[in-house]
Design a protein around this motif. Structure first.
Motif, PDB file in Angstrom:
ATOM      1  N   ARG A   2       0.844  -1.199   0.000  1.00  0.00           N
ATOM      2  CA  ARG A   2       0.000   0.000   0.000  1.00  0.00           C
ATOM      3  C   ARG A   2       0.876   1.244   0.000  1.00  0.00           C
ATOM      4  O   ARG A   2       2.013   1.226   0.478  1.00  0.00           O
ATOM      5  N   ALA A   3       0.333   2.340  -0.512  1.00  0.00           N
ATOM      6  CA  ALA A   3       1.091   3.590  -0.610  1.00  0.00           C
ATOM      7  C   ALA A   3       1.553   4.077   0.758  1.00  0.00           C
ATOM      8  O   ALA A   3       2.697   4.509   0.920  1.00  0.00           O
ATOM      9  N   ASP A   4       0.674   4.002   1.768  1.00  0.00           N
ATOM     10  CA  ASP A   4       1.067   4.476   3.101  1.00  0.00           C
ATOM     11  C   ASP A   4       2.130   3.562   3.712  1.00  0.00           C
ATOM     12  O   ASP A   4       3.054   4.031   4.379  1.00  0.00           O
ATOM     13  N   ALA A   6       4.361   1.899   1.987  1.00  0.00           N
ATOM     14  CA  ALA A   6       5.602   2.212   1.255  1.00  0.00           C
ATOM     15  C   ALA A   6       6.215   3.508   1.785  1.00  0.00           C
ATOM     16  O   ALA A   6       7.436   3.590   1.972  1.00  0.00           O
ATOM     17  N   ARG A   7       5.379   4.513   2.035  1.00  0.00           N
ATOM     18  CA  ARG A   7       5.874   5.781   2.604  1.00  0.00           C
ATOM     19  C   ARG A   7       6.498   5.545   3.976  1.00  0.00           C
ATOM     20  O   ARG A   7       7.554   6.090   4.287  1.00  0.00           O
ATOM     21  N   ASN A   8       5.825   4.742   4.804  1.00  0.00           N
ATOM     22  CA  ASN A   8       6.359   4.449   6.139  1.00  0.00           C
ATOM     23  C   ASN A   8       7.693   3.725   6.054  1.00  0.00           C
ATOM     24  O   ASN A   8       8.634   4.041   6.792  1.00  0.00           O
ATOM     25  N   THR A  10       9.870   3.812   3.608  1.00  0.00           N
ATOM     26  CA  THR A  10      10.872   4.783   3.142  1.00  0.00           C
ATOM     27  C   THR A  10      11.298   5.700   4.283  1.00  0.00           C
ATOM     28  O   THR A  10      12.491   5.951   4.470  1.00  0.00           O
ATOM     29  N   ALA A  11      10.336   6.181   5.056  1.00  0.00           N
ATOM     30  CA  ALA A  11      10.654   7.066   6.186  1.00  0.00           C
ATOM     31  C   ALA A  11      11.514   6.353   7.217  1.00  0.00           C
ATOM     32  O   ALA A  11      12.482   6.928   7.740  1.00  0.00           O
ATOM     33  N   HIS A  14      15.112   5.881   5.768  1.00  0.00           N
ATOM     34  CA  HIS A  14      15.872   7.136   5.770  1.00  0.00           C
ATOM     35  C   HIS A  14      16.240   7.570   7.189  1.00  0.00           C
ATOM     36  O   HIS A  14      17.378   7.994   7.434  1.00  0.00           O
ATOM     37  N   THR A  41       5.286  -0.469  14.040  1.00  0.00           N
ATOM     38  CA  THR A  41       5.435  -0.420  12.577  1.00  0.00           C
ATOM     39  C   THR A  41       6.853  -0.829  12.188  1.00  0.00           C
ATOM     40  O   THR A  41       7.049  -1.591  11.239  1.00  0.00           O
ATOM     41  N   GLU A  95      21.926  10.661   0.940  1.00  0.00           N
ATOM     42  CA  GLU A  95      20.661  10.046   1.343  1.00  0.00           C
ATOM     43  C   GLU A  95      20.884   8.827   2.233  1.00  0.00           C
ATOM     44  O   GLU A  95      20.103   8.544   3.138  1.00  0.00           O
TER      45      GLU A  95
END
Length: 181
Positions: A2-4, A6-8, A10-11, A14, A41, A95
């Protein structure tokens, strides 16, 4: 994924890269807080700090692979390929600031992948010597060490230097510091 989610992910990767580069003992809870996610998470995805480190290193290796591919080290003219590589690898170094040597000691697959990437860069530097962009008596291992150090310095000691400007400076230093007159 899911997009959220994937964002989590990535966060978390990083935040992990940044915090673990500063302090290898950083807790998963601190990384979760910095990533803006719940500790569960992070634990759901990474069972330990070592597992998170492995994820960060894989992300760095993936990014490096893309840079090497996009630079076209075997096809593009040497100065063009060098500049493409530098413009791409400086943001990757920023990065993902963790030093990959730590992972190379623990993960044979990551080590093999990093060695393959290094071999591509070594072959490119040999090509630069063969084509006369670097002096014929230049030791390729020395050229590689100089290039790696220049990239590291530009990425981490000159954070306000834009990647294109840093690429210009490094390419000029490498090609004219070691280059033919």
């Amino acid at each position: 994924m899911r997009a959220d989610a994937a964002r989590n992910l990535t966060a978390v990767l990083h935040a992990g890269a940044r915090l673990l580069a500063e302090d290898p003992g950083t807790s998963l809870a601190a990384i979760a807080a910095a990533a803006g996610v719940d500790r569960t998470t992070v634990h759901r995805r990474f069972a330990s700090r070592e597992a998170l480190l492995s994820g960060v290193f894989q992300a760095k290796l993936d990014s490096t692979e893309r840079v090497l591919d996009e630079a076209r080290l075997t096809e593009a003219p040497v100065p063009v390929a060098l500049h493409r590589y530098l413009e791409g690898i400086i943001p990757v170094s920023r990065e993902w600031p963790l030093d990959t040597r730590r992972m190379m000691q623990k993960d044979p697959q990551a080590r093999a992948r990093r060695q393959e990437q290094g071999a591509r860069l070594d072959a490119f530097l040999r090509r630069a010597i063969e084509e006369g962009h670097l002096r014929a008596d230049t030791d390729p291992a020395w050229a590689r060490a100089v290039l790696d150090r220049l990239v590291d310095n530009a990425a981490h000691h000159f954070p306000d230097l834009s990647p294109p400007r840093a690429a210009d400076l490094i390419a000029r230093t490498l090609l004219h510091g070691l280059g033919s007159p």
